[in-house]
Design a protein around this motif. Structure first.
Motif, PDB file in Angstrom:
ATOM      1  N   PHE A  98       8.757   6.838   3.449  1.00  0.00           N
ATOM      2  CA  PHE A  98       9.350   6.722   2.115  1.00  0.00           C
ATOM      3  C   PHE A  98       8.883   5.453   1.414  1.00  0.00           C
ATOM      4  CE2 PHE A  98      13.291   9.337   3.461  1.00  0.00           C
ATOM      5  CZ  PHE A  98      12.640  10.510   3.123  1.00  0.00           C
ATOM      6  N   GLY A  99       8.917   4.332   2.132  1.00  0.00           N
ATOM      7  CA  GLY A  99       8.532   3.060   1.534  1.00  0.00           C
ATOM      8  C   GLY A  99       7.087   3.036   1.085  1.00  0.00           C
ATOM      9  N   ILE A 100       6.191   3.526   1.936  1.00  0.00           N
ATOM     10  CA  ILE A 100       4.774   3.573   1.576  1.00  0.00           C
ATOM     11  C   ILE A 100       4.564   4.486   0.367  1.00  0.00           C
ATOM     12  CG2 ILE A 100       2.480   4.270   2.362  1.00  0.00           C
ATOM     13  CD1 ILE A 100       3.416   3.561   5.223  1.00  0.00           C
ATOM     14  N   SER A 101       5.220   5.646   0.391  1.00  0.00           N
ATOM     15  CA  SER A 101       5.047   6.625  -0.684  1.00  0.00           C
ATOM     16  C   SER A 101       5.523   6.091  -2.027  1.00  0.00           C
ATOM     17  CB  SER A 101       5.793   7.919  -0.339  1.00  0.00           C
ATOM     18  OG  SER A 101       5.288   8.492   0.859  1.00  0.00           O
ATOM     19  N   GLU A 102       6.574   5.271  -2.016  1.00  0.00           N
ATOM     20  CA  GLU A 102       7.084   4.688  -3.263  1.00  0.00           C
ATOM     21  C   GLU A 102       6.026   3.849  -3.955  1.00  0.00           C
ATOM     22  OE1 GLU A 102      11.867   4.304  -2.277  1.00  0.00           O
ATOM     23  OE2 GLU A 102      10.546   2.593  -1.951  1.00  0.00           O
ATOM     24  N   VAL A 103       5.254   3.113  -3.178  1.00  0.00           N
ATOM     25  CA  VAL A 103       4.210   2.261  -3.756  1.00  0.00           C
ATOM     26  C   VAL A 103       2.998   3.089  -4.180  1.00  0.00           C
ATOM     27  CG1 VAL A 103       2.576   0.392  -3.247  1.00  0.00           C
ATOM     28  CG2 VAL A 103       4.956   0.215  -2.495  1.00  0.00           C
ATOM     29  N   LEU A 104       2.613   4.048  -3.355  1.00  0.00           N
ATOM     30  CA  LEU A 104       1.422   4.841  -3.667  1.00  0.00           C
ATOM     31  C   LEU A 104       1.642   5.789  -4.830  1.00  0.00           C
ATOM     32  CD1 LEU A 104       0.001   5.760  -0.140  1.00  0.00           C
ATOM     33  CD2 LEU A 104      -0.438   3.742  -1.561  1.00  0.00           C
ATOM     34  N   ALA A 105       2.911   6.089  -5.144  1.00  0.00           N
ATOM     35  CA  ALA A 105       3.217   7.056  -6.201  1.00  0.00           C
ATOM     36  C   ALA A 105       2.612   6.659  -7.540  1.00  0.00           C
ATOM     37  CB  ALA A 105       4.728   7.227  -6.333  1.00  0.00           C
ATOM     38  N   GLY A 106       2.465   5.384  -7.789  1.00  0.00           N
ATOM     39  CA  GLY A 106       1.919   4.931  -9.062  1.00  0.00           C
ATOM     40  C   GLY A 106       0.431   4.680  -9.021  1.00  0.00           C
ATOM     41  N   THR A 107      -0.239   5.179  -7.998  1.00  0.00           N
ATOM     42  CA  THR A 107      -1.680   4.947  -7.850  1.00  0.00           C
ATOM     43  C   THR A 107      -2.410   6.273  -7.668  1.00  0.00           C
ATOM     44  OG1 THR A 107      -1.767   4.846  -5.420  1.00  0.00           O
ATOM     45  CG2 THR A 107      -1.033   2.855  -6.590  1.00  0.00           C
ATOM     46  N   GLN A 108      -3.728   6.198  -7.502  1.00  0.00           N
ATOM     47  CA  GLN A 108      -4.513   7.403  -7.239  1.00  0.00           C
ATOM     48  C   GLN A 108      -4.529   7.768  -5.766  1.00  0.00           C
ATOM     49  OE1 GLN A 108      -5.742   4.372  -7.759  1.00  0.00           O
ATOM     50  NE2 GLN A 108      -7.906   4.165  -7.194  1.00  0.00           N
ATOM     51  N   TYR A 109      -3.848   6.961  -4.934  1.00  0.00           N
ATOM     52  CA  TYR A 109      -3.925   7.157  -3.487  1.00  0.00           C
ATOM     53  C   TYR A 109      -2.863   8.117  -2.958  1.00  0.00           C
ATOM     54  CZ  TYR A 109      -7.299   3.392  -3.381  1.00  0.00           C
ATOM     55  OH  TYR A 109      -8.415   2.639  -3.587  1.00  0.00           O
ATOM     56  N   HIS A 110      -3.235   8.850  -1.918  1.00  0.00           N
ATOM     57  CA  HIS A 110      -2.344   9.773  -1.238  1.00  0.00           C
ATOM     58  C   HIS A 110      -2.155   9.300   0.198  1.00  0.00           C
ATOM     59  CE1 HIS A 110      -2.881  12.786  -4.485  1.00  0.00           C
ATOM     60  NE2 HIS A 110      -4.098  12.267  -4.544  1.00  0.00           N
ATOM     61  N   LEU A 111      -0.982   9.529   0.739  1.00  0.00           N
ATOM     62  CA  LEU A 111      -0.687   9.135   2.115  1.00  0.00           C
ATOM     63  C   LEU A 111      -0.938  10.307   3.058  1.00  0.00           C
ATOM     64  CD1 LEU A 111       0.470   7.058   4.140  1.00  0.00           C
ATOM     65  CD2 LEU A 111       2.732   8.057   3.681  1.00  0.00           C
ATOM     66  N   VAL A 112      -1.672  10.043   4.123  1.00  0.00           N
ATOM     67  CA  VAL A 112      -1.875  11.017   5.189  1.00  0.00           C
ATOM     68  C   VAL A 112      -1.353  10.396   6.485  1.00  0.00           C
ATOM     69  CG1 VAL A 112      -3.565  12.272   6.577  1.00  0.00           C
ATOM     70  CG2 VAL A 112      -3.858  12.111   4.097  1.00  0.00           C
ATOM     71  N   VAL A 113      -0.383  11.060   7.119  1.00  0.00           N
ATOM     72  CA  VAL A 113       0.193  10.561   8.372  1.00  0.00           C
ATOM     73  C   VAL A 113      -0.581  11.157   9.541  1.00  0.00           C
ATOM     74  CG1 VAL A 113       2.266  10.403   9.795  1.00  0.00           C
ATOM     75  CG2 VAL A 113       2.460  10.334   7.307  1.00  0.00           C
ATOM     76  N   MET A 114      -1.034  10.293  10.435  1.00  0.00           N
ATOM     77  CA  MET A 114      -1.781  10.728  11.611  1.00  0.00           C
ATOM     78  C   MET A 114      -0.967  10.408  12.861  1.00  0.00           C
ATOM     79  SD  MET A 114      -5.666   9.532  10.621  1.00  0.00           S
ATOM     80  CE  MET A 114      -6.325  10.352  12.077  1.00  0.00           C
ATOM     81  N   PRO A 115      -0.136  11.344  13.325  1.00  0.00           N
ATOM     82  CA  PRO A 115       0.637  11.084  14.545  1.00  0.00           C
ATOM     83  C   PRO A 115      -0.254  11.171  15.778  1.00  0.00           C
ATOM     84  CG  PRO A 115       1.066  13.299  13.749  1.00  0.00           C
ATOM     85  CD  PRO A 115       0.162  12.650  12.733  1.00  0.00           C
ATOM     86  N   HIS A 116       0.034  10.341  16.756  1.00  0.00           N
ATOM     87  CA  HIS A 116      -0.753  10.369  17.993  1.00  0.00           C
ATOM     88  C   HIS A 116       0.083   9.762  19.103  1.00  0.00           C
ATOM     89  CE1 HIS A 116      -1.856   6.050  18.645  1.00  0.00           C
ATOM     90  NE2 HIS A 116      -1.342   5.995  17.445  1.00  0.00           N
TER      91      HIS A 116
END
Length: 348
Positions: A98-116
């Motif tokens: 949630f925290g990361i997405s809040e910041v990226l929402a105003g940019t051209q960047y998308h979040l991809v989660v890589m679980p391992h």
């Protein structure tokens, strides 16, 4: 740039058809180049035109084609969050995202989660990202004092930020919680409650925040002249049933602790179950201080003293740091440390 328009065409998209720049151009009567530059906020495109283009783009659900963007710019517009499946379950993962997405929402960047699974090959996801060029920036957690992921990302000049600090000669962006201060303040609080034999449930020794918490705990033990009751092999990553059983055995020993510190909210619940199975009463026979990443402990056991780690804020800080790293800001300026704050709900 000529912003003159021709009458817009009536456009009907098929159910599974992806809107494109051409679609917006046809709907607005503008040229494809003008539409593209308007979406990029080009200074030579009028404000009214930009607003009209963005409105249409939002209405039809336009998203840039990442493959095309990468071909044109060499960028993916992706930030990869490499998240271990061993991370604490109680709110950690979702709040971080949630925290990361809040910041990226105003940019051209998308979040991809890589679980391992960190227990297998922690370098695997990093090598994949670097070898495939599948992200413009990386966020990693479960940091070790000598973390080879940090070394490799630095050597390959990949922008990144870490949830935690290393102890190596590499200056890098990070956000961390001050676990040393947490452990020290927790001991101090227990001493104020009259407790003299204290145990602490720590992370595994290989992780950096083990060293920080252990250091704060040992300093407090020395400063306040009290004794430690060791936890032996049990850590915050021990399965909850084993943690509960160990807690019961500990309280049935000849010299049980009368104060306890836990760095994991879920482990705290397991420990208290074990302590109470041994006939001990929370707030009477022992006091418990726990860190938590989501406010839930005091809802079920108000006797627990809690300190909150704001993982959502950590996500925001990590996202800001990796974006600034992509922009070329010096890593020494992209480091932050949050201090422990007592929950308002703890008892006096």
């Amino acid at each position: 740039m000529n912003d003159s328009v021709t009458p817009p065409a009536a456009i009907t998209l098929a159910p599974n058809e992806r809107p494109t720049l051409k679609t917006i151009a046809q709907m607005t009567g503008l040229g494809i180049t003008t539409v593209s530059r308007a979406l990029k906020d080009a200074p030579d495109i009028g404000a009214d035109t930009k607003e009209r283009v963005r409105l249409i783009a939002d209405q039809i659900g336009y998203q840039p084609n990442r493959a095309g963007v990468r071909l044109r710019t060499g960028k993916t517009n992706v930030i990869a969050l490499v998240l271990s499946i061993e991370e604490e379950l109680m709110g950690f993962t979702s709040q971080m995202v949630f925290g990361i997405s809040e910041v990226l929402a105003g940019t051209q960047y998308h979040l991809v989660v890589m679980p391992h699974s960190h227990s297998k090959d922690p370098m695997g996801p990093i090598r994949y990202i670097l070898d495939t060029g599948s992200a413009d920036g990386v966020i990693i957690s479960r940091i070790e004092p000598k973390d080879e992921r940090v070394r490799l990302l630095t050597d390959r000049k990949m922008p990144f930020s870490t949830h935690g600090r290393t102890d190596m000669n590499i200056v890098h962006p990070y956000h961390d919680f001050d676990n040393e201060a947490f452990a020290y303040e927790a001991v101090k609080k227990l001493v104020e409650k009259g407790r003299k034999r204290i145990s602490i449930l720590l992370p595994p020794k290989k992780l950096s925040f083990h060293d920080h918490a252990r250091g704060g705990f040992e300093r407090a033990i020395k400063d306040f002249g009290i004794s430690e009751v060791p936890m032996d092999h049990v850590t915050i990553e021990t399965n909850l049933e084993e943690t509960r059983n160990h807690g019961e055995q500990l309280m049935r020993s000849a010299t049980p602790p009368d104060g306890f510190i836990s760095i994991s909210g879920s482990s705290t619940i397991a420990l208290i179950a074990g302590f109470e199975a041994a006939g001990k009463k929370l707030g009477v026979d022992f006091d418990m201080i726990s860190k938590q990443s989501a406010e839930f402990l005091n809802w079920i056991r108000p006797e627990i003293y809690t300190i909150n780690e704001d993982v959502r804020e950590a996500g925001r800080e990590l996202a800001k740091a990796v974006l600034a790293s992509i922009a070329g800001n010096p890593p020494a300026q992209l480091q932050s440390l949050s201090k422990p704050v007592w929950s308002r709900a703890f008892p006096d």
